[in-house]
Design a protein around this motif. Structure first.
Motif, mmCIF file in Angstrom:
data_model
loop_
_atom_site.group_PDB
_atom_site.id
_atom_site.type_symbol
_atom_site.label_atom_id
_atom_site.label_comp_id
_atom_site.label_asym_id
_atom_site.label_seq_id
_atom_site.Cartn_x
_atom_site.Cartn_y
_atom_site.Cartn_z
ATOM 1 N N LEU A 1 0.798 -1.228 -0.127
ATOM 2 C CA LEU A 1 0.062 -0.012 0.169
ATOM 3 C C LEU A 1 0.843 1.343 -0.111
ATOM 4 N N VAL A 2 1.877 1.396 0.884
ATOM 5 C CA VAL A 2 2.771 2.442 0.871
ATOM 6 C C VAL A 2 3.395 2.599 -0.280
ATOM 7 N N LYS A 3 4.086 1.765 -0.960
ATOM 8 C CA LYS A 3 4.780 1.829 -2.171
ATOM 9 C C LYS A 3 3.816 2.316 -3.270
ATOM 10 N N ARG A 4 2.416 1.773 -3.356
ATOM 11 C CA ARG A 4 1.330 2.393 -4.541
ATOM 12 C C ARG A 4 1.108 3.773 -4.252
ATOM 13 N N GLU A 5 0.941 4.259 -3.019
ATOM 14 C CA GLU A 5 0.573 5.476 -2.829
ATOM 15 C C GLU A 5 1.780 6.361 -2.976
ATOM 16 N N THR A 6 2.827 5.856 -2.452
ATOM 17 C CA THR A 6 4.096 6.927 -2.748
ATOM 18 C C THR A 6 4.433 7.010 -4.443
ATOM 19 N N ALA A 7 4.164 5.876 -5.191
ATOM 20 C CA ALA A 7 4.376 5.877 -6.590
ATOM 21 C C ALA A 7 3.532 6.922 -6.955
ATOM 22 N N ALA A 8 2.224 6.924 -6.666
ATOM 23 C CA ALA A 8 1.138 7.848 -7.365
ATOM 24 C C ALA A 8 1.471 9.382 -6.798
ATOM 25 N N LEU A 9 1.733 9.410 -5.842
ATOM 26 C CA LEU A 9 2.251 10.875 -5.232
ATOM 27 C C LEU A 9 3.548 11.411 -5.843
ATOM 28 N N GLY A 10 4.398 10.632 -6.251
ATOM 29 C CA GLY A 10 5.515 10.629 -6.849
ATOM 30 C C GLY A 10 5.350 11.164 -8.520
ATOM 31 N N ARG A 11 4.183 10.592 -9.166
ATOM 32 C CA ARG A 11 4.108 10.578 -10.531
ATOM 33 C C ARG A 11 3.585 11.966 -10.531
ATOM 34 N N SER A 12 2.588 12.117 -9.709
ATOM 35 C CA SER A 12 1.826 13.445 -9.660
ATOM 36 C C SER A 12 2.749 14.723 -9.434
ATOM 37 N N ALA A 13 3.506 14.604 -8.584
ATOM 38 C CA ALA A 13 4.568 15.806 -8.195
ATOM 39 C C ALA A 13 5.350 15.998 -9.087
ATOM 40 N N LEU A 14 5.985 14.846 -9.946
ATOM 41 C CA LEU A 14 6.844 14.767 -10.869
ATOM 42 C C LEU A 14 6.310 15.714 -12.199
ATOM 43 N N ALA A 15 5.140 15.234 -12.302
ATOM 44 C CA ALA A 15 4.600 16.091 -13.621
ATOM 45 C C ALA A 15 4.389 17.477 -13.250
ATOM 46 N N ALA A 16 4.124 17.778 -11.960
ATOM 47 C CA ALA A 16 3.976 19.057 -11.512
ATOM 48 C C ALA A 16 5.167 20.017 -11.587
ATOM 49 N N TYR A 17 6.359 19.264 -11.209
ATOM 50 C CA TYR A 17 7.555 20.267 -11.384
ATOM 51 C C TYR A 17 7.889 20.304 -12.671
ATOM 52 N N GLU A 18 7.544 19.237 -13.345
ATOM 53 C CA GLU A 18 7.937 19.587 -15.004
ATOM 54 C C GLU A 18 7.240 20.710 -15.739
ATOM 55 N N ALA A 19 5.951 20.704 -15.344
ATOM 56 C CA ALA A 19 5.010 21.543 -15.680
ATOM 57 C C ALA A 19 5.192 23.177 -15.514
ATOM 58 N N ALA A 20 6.061 23.121 -14.065
ATOM 59 C CA ALA A 20 6.391 24.321 -13.596
ATOM 60 C C ALA A 20 7.713 24.853 -13.916
ATOM 61 N N GLU A 21 8.353 24.311 -14.533
ATOM 62 C CA GLU A 21 9.948 24.676 -15.206
ATOM 63 C C GLU A 21 9.697 25.750 -15.943
ATOM 64 N N GLY A 22 10.332 26.889 -15.615
ATOM 65 C CA GLY A 22 10.506 28.416 -16.284
ATOM 66 C C GLY A 22 9.437 29.103 -15.896
ATOM 67 N N LEU A 23 8.560 28.915 -15.113
ATOM 68 C CA LEU A 23 7.457 29.632 -14.616
ATOM 69 C C LEU A 23 7.824 30.732 -13.733
ATOM 70 N N ALA A 24 7.105 31.759 -13.460
ATOM 71 C CA ALA A 24 7.157 32.783 -12.356
ATOM 72 C C ALA A 24 7.195 31.974 -11.182
ATOM 73 N N PRO A 25 7.664 32.590 -10.174
ATOM 74 C CA PRO A 25 7.580 31.991 -8.722
ATOM 75 C C PRO A 25 6.109 31.669 -8.157
ATOM 76 N N ARG A 26 5.300 32.528 -8.350
ATOM 77 C CA ARG A 26 4.185 32.392 -8.012
ATOM 78 C C ARG A 26 3.411 31.087 -8.571
ATOM 79 N N ASP A 27 3.633 30.977 -9.985
ATOM 80 C CA ASP A 27 2.843 30.093 -10.848
ATOM 81 C C ASP A 27 3.654 28.529 -10.406
ATOM 82 N N THR A 28 4.796 28.746 -10.178
ATOM 83 C CA THR A 28 5.595 27.500 -9.806
ATOM 84 C C THR A 28 4.986 26.984 -8.455
ATOM 85 N N ILE A 29 4.971 27.797 -7.606
ATOM 86 C CA ILE A 29 4.485 27.370 -6.211
ATOM 87 C C ILE A 29 3.051 26.686 -6.372
ATOM 88 N N GLU A 30 2.234 27.610 -7.186
ATOM 89 C CA GLU A 30 0.941 26.894 -7.516
ATOM 90 C C GLU A 30 0.592 25.561 -8.199
#
Length: 162
Positions: A28-57
């Protein structure tokens, strides 16, 4: 874990598949950490080069989106059971914080005094966001309102650091 029809998932079936309560917990822990990790990684990649407020958002919103889409998984990782304290959970949190620290460094190049504290700044932002989502879920509160407050809090805290 068993199937989409949990009514057919019995304790003997679970133990036959996983072998023990600890192995089930680890899965269960592996499944949930993998799901959160994928979501966060996608957000980090989408935030590359954005203004600080947009990155934090983007980054904070990914955490809240995970909490909204999978409140049980979020509670598993960050609730009373605190699966994030497991080795796999700790690695995920460190990875997310390290990536956020790099974004802090990138966004604050002109403020050299921030460089040595980037990891601490990132950990504070991550911690505040996690706790805000946890509180909203715990109180059956408004996740979107908590998300907006967390974004504003993290943004203003980062702006105020000199």
């Amino acid at each position: 874990v068993c199937s989409s029809d949990l009514a057919n998932c019995t304790k003997p079936t679970l133990y036959a598949h996983f072998g023990s309560k600890e192995a089930l917990w680890d899965a269960l822990v592996k499944r949930e950490t993998a799901a959160l990790g994928r979501s966060a990684l996608a957000a980090y990649e989408a935030a590359e080069g954005l203004a600080p407020r947009d990155t934090i958002e983007r980054v904070v919103s990914s955490l809240f989106a995970f909490a909204e889409l999978d409140p049980l998984g979020f509670r598993l990782l960050f609730g009373a059971a605190n699966a994030i304290a497991t080795p796999i959970g700790q690695r995920l949190l460190e990875s997310l914080t390290d990536r956020l620290a790099e974004m802090v460094r990138t966004g604050t190049r002109r403020r050299a005094s921030v460089e040595p504290d980037a990891e601490v700044i990132a950990a504070m932002g991550m911690g505040a966001s996690i706790y805000a989502a946890h509180q909203a879920l715990r109180a059956d509160g408004d996740l979107d309102r908590a998300r907006r407050l967390a974004v504003a809090y993290v943004y203003e805290a980062n702006r105020g650091i000199r």
